[in-house]
Structure formats: C-alpha cells, structure tokens
Design a protein around this motif. Sequence first.
Motif, PDB file in Angstrom:
ATOM      1  N   LYS A 124       6.723 -17.199   5.843  1.00 55.44           N
ATOM      2  CA  LYS A 124       7.439 -16.188   6.622  1.00 55.44           C
ATOM      3  C   LYS A 124       7.404 -14.820   5.951  1.00 55.44           C
ATOM      4  N   ILE A 125       7.468 -14.807   4.622  1.00 52.86           N
ATOM      5  CA  ILE A 125       7.539 -13.529   3.912  1.00 52.86           C
ATOM      6  C   ILE A 125       6.147 -13.127   3.429  1.00 52.86           C
ATOM      7  N   LYS A 126       5.704 -11.964   3.934  1.00 50.63           N
ATOM      8  CA  LYS A 126       4.418 -11.397   3.545  1.00 50.63           C
ATOM      9  C   LYS A 126       4.657  -9.939   3.179  1.00 50.63           C
ATOM     10  N   ILE A 127       4.214  -9.539   1.999  1.00 55.42           N
ATOM     11  CA  ILE A 127       4.402  -8.165   1.550  1.00 55.42           C
ATOM     12  C   ILE A 127       3.032  -7.557   1.316  1.00 55.42           C
ATOM     13  N   ALA A 128       2.766  -6.446   2.013  1.00 55.59           N
ATOM     14  CA  ALA A 128       1.492  -5.739   1.853  1.00 55.59           C
ATOM     15  C   ALA A 128       1.760  -4.433   1.121  1.00 55.59           C
ATOM     16  N   ILE A 129       1.011  -4.203   0.042  1.00 52.86           N
ATOM     17  CA  ILE A 129       1.138  -2.979  -0.742  1.00 52.86           C
ATOM     18  C   ILE A 129      -0.133  -2.170  -0.511  1.00 52.86           C
ATOM     19  N   THR A 130       0.027  -0.952   0.023  1.00 59.26           N
ATOM     20  CA  THR A 130      -1.120  -0.100   0.319  1.00 59.26           C
ATOM     21  C   THR A 130      -0.934   1.257  -0.348  1.00 59.26           C
ATOM     22  N   GLY A 131      -1.973   2.047  -0.328  1.00 62.82           N
ATOM     23  CA  GLY A 131      -1.902   3.391  -0.876  1.00 62.82           C
ATOM     24  C   GLY A 131      -3.190   3.759  -1.573  1.00 62.82           C
ATOM     25  N   HIS A 180      -0.570 -13.982  -5.052  1.00 61.08           N
ATOM     26  CA  HIS A 180      -0.780 -12.551  -5.318  1.00 61.08           C
ATOM     27  C   HIS A 180      -2.233 -12.343  -5.703  1.00 61.08           C
ATOM     28  N   ASN A 181      -2.876 -11.356  -5.141  1.00 61.19           N
ATOM     29  CA  ASN A 181      -4.268 -11.069  -5.492  1.00 61.19           C
ATOM     30  C   ASN A 181      -4.310 -10.169  -6.731  1.00 61.19           C
ATOM     31  N   ASN A 182      -3.892 -10.738  -7.833  1.00 59.64           N
ATOM     32  CA  ASN A 182      -3.796  -9.977  -9.088  1.00 59.64           C
ATOM     33  C   ASN A 182      -5.152  -9.630  -9.696  1.00 59.64           C
ATOM     34  N   GLU A 183      -6.234 -10.187  -9.166  1.00 61.03           N
ATOM     35  CA  GLU A 183      -7.558  -9.803  -9.645  1.00 61.03           C
ATOM     36  C   GLU A 183      -7.958  -8.427  -9.119  1.00 61.03           C
ATOM     37  N   GLY A 184      -7.215  -7.919  -8.148  1.00 57.30           N
ATOM     38  CA  GLY A 184      -7.499  -6.604  -7.592  1.00 57.30           C
ATOM     39  C   GLY A 184      -8.517  -6.617  -6.473  1.00 57.30           C
ATOM     40  N   SER A 185      -8.952  -7.798  -6.076  1.00 56.20           N
ATOM     41  CA  SER A 185      -9.907  -7.899  -4.978  1.00 56.20           C
ATOM     42  C   SER A 185      -9.129  -7.757  -3.686  1.00 56.20           C
ATOM     43  N   ASN A 186      -9.102  -6.525  -3.138  1.00 59.54           N
ATOM     44  CA  ASN A 186      -8.168  -6.243  -2.060  1.00 59.54           C
ATOM     45  C   ASN A 186      -8.798  -6.023  -0.687  1.00 59.54           C
ATOM     46  N   VAL A 232       6.151  -6.326  -8.074  1.00 63.05           N
ATOM     47  CA  VAL A 232       6.813  -7.060  -6.999  1.00 63.05           C
ATOM     48  C   VAL A 232       6.596  -8.567  -7.172  1.00 63.05           C
ATOM     49  N   ALA A 233       5.341  -8.980  -7.387  1.00 65.33           N
ATOM     50  CA  ALA A 233       5.040 -10.404  -7.545  1.00 65.33           C
ATOM     51  C   ALA A 233       5.742 -10.982  -8.770  1.00 65.33           C
ATOM     52  N   GLY A 234       5.711 -10.262  -9.880  1.00 66.92           N
ATOM     53  CA  GLY A 234       6.371 -10.735 -11.095  1.00 66.92           C
ATOM     54  C   GLY A 234       7.871 -10.875 -10.916  1.00 66.92           C
ATOM     55  N   SER A 235       8.482  -9.914 -10.236  1.00 69.22           N
ATOM     56  CA  SER A 235       9.930  -9.971  -9.985  1.00 69.22           C
ATOM     57  C   SER A 235      10.287 -11.173  -9.115  1.00 69.22           C
ATOM     58  N   LYS A 251       0.853 -22.767   0.608  1.00 65.99           N
ATOM     59  CA  LYS A 251       1.998 -23.448   0.020  1.00 65.99           C
ATOM     60  C   LYS A 251       2.750 -22.563  -0.978  1.00 65.99           C
ATOM     61  N   VAL A 252       3.195 -21.398  -0.517  1.00 67.50           N
ATOM     62  CA  VAL A 252       4.004 -20.502  -1.324  1.00 67.50           C
ATOM     63  C   VAL A 252       5.164 -19.996  -0.460  1.00 67.50           C
ATOM     64  N   ASP A 253       6.118 -19.353  -1.130  1.00 69.04           N
ATOM     65  CA  ASP A 253       7.250 -18.775  -0.407  1.00 69.04           C
ATOM     66  C   ASP A 253       6.933 -17.352   0.078  1.00 69.04           C
ATOM     67  N   VAL A 254       6.112 -16.644  -0.721  1.00 67.47           N
ATOM     68  CA  VAL A 254       5.835 -15.239  -0.440  1.00 67.47           C
ATOM     69  C   VAL A 254       4.362 -14.937  -0.746  1.00 67.47           C
ATOM     70  N   VAL A 255       3.727 -14.155   0.111  1.00 70.00           N
ATOM     71  CA  VAL A 255       2.400 -13.607  -0.167  1.00 70.00           C
ATOM     72  C   VAL A 255       2.572 -12.135  -0.482  1.00 70.00           C
ATOM     73  N   VAL A 256       2.093 -11.713  -1.662  1.00 67.97           N
ATOM     74  CA  VAL A 256       2.092 -10.296  -2.041  1.00 67.97           C
ATOM     75  C   VAL A 256       0.631  -9.873  -2.112  1.00 67.97           C
ATOM     76  N   ALA A 257       0.239  -9.006  -1.197  1.00 65.65           N
ATOM     77  CA  ALA A 257      -1.163  -8.605  -1.109  1.00 65.65           C
ATOM     78  C   ALA A 257      -1.317  -7.116  -1.345  1.00 65.65           C
ATOM     79  N   GLU A 258      -2.167  -6.805  -2.308  1.00 62.82           N
ATOM     80  CA  GLU A 258      -2.583  -5.423  -2.530  1.00 62.82           C
ATOM     81  C   GLU A 258      -3.742  -5.194  -1.584  1.00 62.82           C
ATOM     82  N   LEU A 259      -3.592  -4.240  -0.672  1.00 59.43           N
ATOM     83  CA  LEU A 259      -4.618  -3.998   0.342  1.00 59.43           C
ATOM     84  C   LEU A 259      -5.215  -2.610   0.175  1.00 59.43           C
TER      85      LEU A 259
END
Length: 110
Positions: free
Chosen positions: A45-52, A76-82, A63-66, A102-110
């Motif tokens: 249900k929870i999806k967070i997209a970080i853009t800029g 989290h796509n921490n490899e930076g492949s966005n 955000v992902a660490g917190s 199978k996670v509670d939250v997706v944090v995606a750097e886009l």
Amino acid sequence: MKTLAIIIGKLLAFAGSLVGKGSATPGAIALKICPDLGEHLVLPKIKIAITGSSGKGSTSALVAGSLKKLGYRVAHNNEGSNMKAGILTMLIKSCSLSGRVKVDVVVAEL
C-alpha cells in the motif's frame, strides 16, 4: 511468462550480487521475457517516490533507513539504478514467485 521472468530476474540479481554488478540487467532481461511484468506485480500500500535533479540518493537513503529503523520491511533501489529496469530489479528482488512484493514500503529513487 511472469513467473519465468521473475525467476530469471532473481537468478541474475543473485549472480550480479556475487560480482557487485547488475543493478539494472535483471530487470531489463525480465522485461524482455515479460514486457508488462510491472503490471503483474502486487505492490504494498505504501509507495514513496523520490524525484528531483539532485539529492535523490541521499534523500531516499534517509527515508528508507528511517523506515527500517522503525521496523518496516523496505524495498529501496539503493544501487541508484533509477530507470524502469532498475526499479523492476528492486521489485523482483523483493517479490515472491507469484509477483507479490513482500515488503511494507517501497522507496524508489526515480
């Protein structure tokens, strides 16, 4: 085709992790097998997209660490492949063979 694409993607992601490469390749190959794979995945249900234009990596890591410290299971796509293939690789790593992420939250750097 969805399950085959997920299996191949997981195998390629594992192989890439052994040699420190392949953050987008598993997703790219999975898309060749099943071009609409992303539409078949069941996301949390929870999806967070970080853009800029700058600061996406730092912000998404914060955000992902917190969220992880609060006890959430986070993809989290921490490899930076966005781009599309990199995001799909992140989701493939976290999903079941049926396509449920199978996670509670997706944090995606886009």
